[in-house]
Design an enzyme around this catalytic site. Sequence first.
Site, PDB file in Angstrom:
ATOM      1  N   ASN A 215       0.844  -1.200   0.000  1.00 58.13           N
ATOM      2  CA  ASN A 215       0.000   0.000   0.000  1.00 58.13           C
ATOM      3  C   ASN A 215       0.877   1.245   0.000  1.00 58.13           C
ATOM      4  O   ASN A 215       2.110   1.146   0.022  1.00 58.13           O
ATOM      5  CB  ASN A 215      -0.976  -0.021   1.191  1.00 58.13           C
ATOM      6  CG  ASN A 215      -0.221  -0.093   2.508  1.00 58.13           C
ATOM      7  OD1 ASN A 215       0.518   0.811   2.862  1.00 58.13           O
ATOM      8  ND2 ASN A 215      -0.398  -1.190   3.233  1.00 58.13           N
ATOM      9  N   LYS A 292       8.127 -17.352 -10.880  1.00 62.02           N
ATOM     10  CA  LYS A 292       7.407 -16.219 -11.437  1.00 62.02           C
ATOM     11  C   LYS A 292       6.178 -16.708 -12.217  1.00 62.02           C
ATOM     12  O   LYS A 292       6.296 -17.609 -13.055  1.00 62.02           O
ATOM     13  CB  LYS A 292       8.335 -15.435 -12.373  1.00 62.02           C
ATOM     14  CG  LYS A 292       7.707 -14.167 -12.879  1.00 62.02           C
ATOM     15  CD  LYS A 292       8.638 -13.394 -13.793  1.00 62.02           C
ATOM     16  CE  LYS A 292       7.865 -12.269 -14.460  1.00 62.02           C
ATOM     17  NZ  LYS A 292       8.590 -11.644 -15.539  1.00 62.02           N
ATOM     18  N   PRO A 309      -2.641 -11.694  10.233  1.00 62.63           N
ATOM     19  CA  PRO A 309      -2.958 -11.496  11.651  1.00 62.63           C
ATOM     20  C   PRO A 309      -3.115 -10.016  11.947  1.00 62.63           C
ATOM     21  O   PRO A 309      -2.443  -9.181  11.335  1.00 62.63           O
ATOM     22  CB  PRO A 309      -1.733 -12.069  12.377  1.00 62.63           C
ATOM     23  CG  PRO A 309      -0.641 -12.086  11.363  1.00 62.63           C
ATOM     24  CD  PRO A 309      -1.303 -12.242  10.022  1.00 62.63           C
ATOM     25  N   ASP A 310      -4.004  -9.665  12.862  1.00 64.27           N
ATOM     26  CA  ASP A 310      -4.151  -8.268  13.276  1.00 64.27           C
ATOM     27  C   ASP A 310      -3.169  -8.024  14.422  1.00 64.27           C
ATOM     28  O   ASP A 310      -3.363  -8.518  15.534  1.00 64.27           O
ATOM     29  CB  ASP A 310      -5.597  -7.986  13.706  1.00 64.27           C
ATOM     30  CG  ASP A 310      -5.831  -6.484  13.846  1.00 64.27           C
ATOM     31  OD1 ASP A 310      -5.012  -5.831  14.526  1.00 64.27           O
ATOM     32  OD2 ASP A 310      -6.799  -5.973  13.275  1.00 64.27           O
ATOM     33  N   ILE A 311      -2.118  -7.292  14.134  1.00 66.41           N
ATOM     34  CA  ILE A 311      -1.025  -7.116  15.104  1.00 66.41           C
ATOM     35  C   ILE A 311      -1.507  -6.281  16.285  1.00 66.41           C
ATOM     36  O   ILE A 311      -1.255  -6.607  17.449  1.00 66.41           O
ATOM     37  CB  ILE A 311       0.200  -6.462  14.426  1.00 66.41           C
ATOM     38  CG1 ILE A 311       0.599  -7.311  13.208  1.00 66.41           C
ATOM     39  CG2 ILE A 311       1.356  -6.336  15.408  1.00 66.41           C
ATOM     40  CD1 ILE A 311       1.575  -6.635  12.273  1.00 66.41           C
TER      41      ILE A 311
HETATM   42  O1  C5P Z   1      -8.412  -2.530  10.748  1.00 68.04           O
HETATM   43  P1  C5P Z   1      -7.532  -1.407  10.317  1.00 68.04           P
HETATM   44  O2  C5P Z   1      -6.458  -1.823   9.352  1.00 68.04           O
HETATM   45  O3  C5P Z   1      -8.276  -0.199   9.854  1.00 68.04           O
HETATM   46  O4  C5P Z   1      -6.828  -0.975  11.681  1.00 68.04           O
HETATM   47  C1  C5P Z   1      -5.816  -0.002  11.731  1.00 68.04           C
HETATM   48  C2  C5P Z   1      -5.002  -0.189  12.981  1.00 68.04           C
HETATM   49  O5  C5P Z   1      -4.737  -1.581  13.208  1.00 68.04           O
HETATM   50  C3  C5P Z   1      -3.631   0.437  12.858  1.00 68.04           C
HETATM   51  O6  C5P Z   1      -3.202   0.819  14.152  1.00 68.04           O
HETATM   52  C4  C5P Z   1      -2.791  -0.694  12.296  1.00 68.04           C
HETATM   53  O7  C5P Z   1      -1.418  -0.513  12.605  1.00 68.04           O
HETATM   54  C5  C5P Z   1      -3.385  -1.886  13.006  1.00 68.04           C
HETATM   55  N1  C5P Z   1      -3.353  -3.147  12.248  1.00 68.04           N
HETATM   56  C6  C5P Z   1      -2.525  -4.162  12.648  1.00 68.04           C
HETATM   57  N2  C5P Z   1      -2.524  -5.358  11.982  1.00 68.04           N
HETATM   58  C7  C5P Z   1      -3.347  -5.555  10.937  1.00 68.04           C
HETATM   59  C8  C5P Z   1      -4.204  -4.528  10.509  1.00 68.04           C
HETATM   60  C9  C5P Z   1      -4.176  -3.331  11.176  1.00 68.04           C
HETATM   61  O8  C5P Z   1      -1.766  -3.971  13.599  1.00 68.04           O
HETATM   62  N3  C5P Z   1      -3.327  -6.727  10.303  1.00 68.04           N
END
Ligand code: C5P
Length: 403
Positions: A215, A292, A309-311
Amino acid sequence: MRTTVQGKTILLIVGGGIAAFKALELVRELGRAGAKVLPVLTENGARFVTPLSLSALAGEKVRTSLWDLEDEAAMGHIQLSRAADLVVVCPATASLMARAAAGMADDLATTLLLATDKPVLMVPAMNVRMWLHPATQRNIATLRGDGITVMQPDDGAMACGEFGPGRLPEVPAIVAAIGAAIAAQFGSKPLLGRHALVTAGPTLEPIDPVRFISNHSSGKQGFAIAAALARLGARVTLVAGPVHLATPAGVTRIDVMTARDMKDACKAALPADIAVMVAAVADWRAEVSPQKLKKDGSAPPPLSLTENPDILAGIGHHAQRPALVVGFAAETHDLIPHAAAKRLKKGADWIVANDVSEGVFGSDSNHVHLITATGSEDWGAQTKHAVATTLAARIAAHFSGSK
Ligand code: C5P
């Protein structure tokens, strides 16, 4: 202001540009605020202001040459470079910054900049094309990487008739930046003994050996926050996705590529007192082809995506959860309700929400709202640097129990 620069000594290097006349006003304002100014005028600076007017306003002798034997007898250039609490270059011309970035010492100004052991603040002013030139931007990145603060010039009409960034900031803004630099040096370090974990930049998810999903995140906001927390005395671990930014002074940087690498680096950095998760983590990763992918004339290969994973949520719900967890939320509509919901879902204490429909990526400014358990605050449009300074101060206030 009065409390920060009062009694402080500022070595002021006046470079050769049309904005040099404003340095006279700066000297007067600093004098009014109780600072002592030691003026240095470059050879070209002397074409725009006279040594006499500068010395009259500063109440000090103006130094102009590396080879002035009288000055060398009284105070050599090495001592002069260290006699002040802060070195300010105003105006900082493209040429002076280029020579300083290259480490040259071919006149009194550049020699002082190379010899000093004090913080340096540069206040640029130049033609818009010169400011935007890649060489100038490269030199500024080098100077910032060396720990020098380079102010952002103002936008507007220029003396040369062109329009854009490059104007010397207004004198009150310069005085404020000088106050902030002095405060950073002499102010208390309220986050001393605290460990802050900061994530920044995008993540990059490979598709095959040459392609990836990512992104537009530049990492600027996260790096500025890491720097601001370090200035307040925190030990900062910055987990950075792939970005081309210099590591802020006093920050430990861990470079990562994918979301899973970032998650592992964050977990390994615990325990921490503060987590500020600024990274724009890629939501999905692809199943990586070891070779490739080839166009073979038939349908394009399907991309099989898996959610990353959502960190932030992982840290927010972790057994070793930091005392203060701050997330970011980039939204294009319904900013506040979406960000407030995100705060709860992810186990964050605060969410810094920004409207990305306003074109934040890669820019130097940001309009954010702070969402806490008690409501939301609109911080207005500011530079990313200012957002970072305000957030770090707010974090320090939280730990001192005042917020
Ligand atoms: O869900 P969204 O991407 O809008 O959330 C944004 C917040 O979550 C930010 O603080 C981003 O650093 C964190 N985030 C994360 N891991 C992910 C997605 C988002 O830590 N996979």
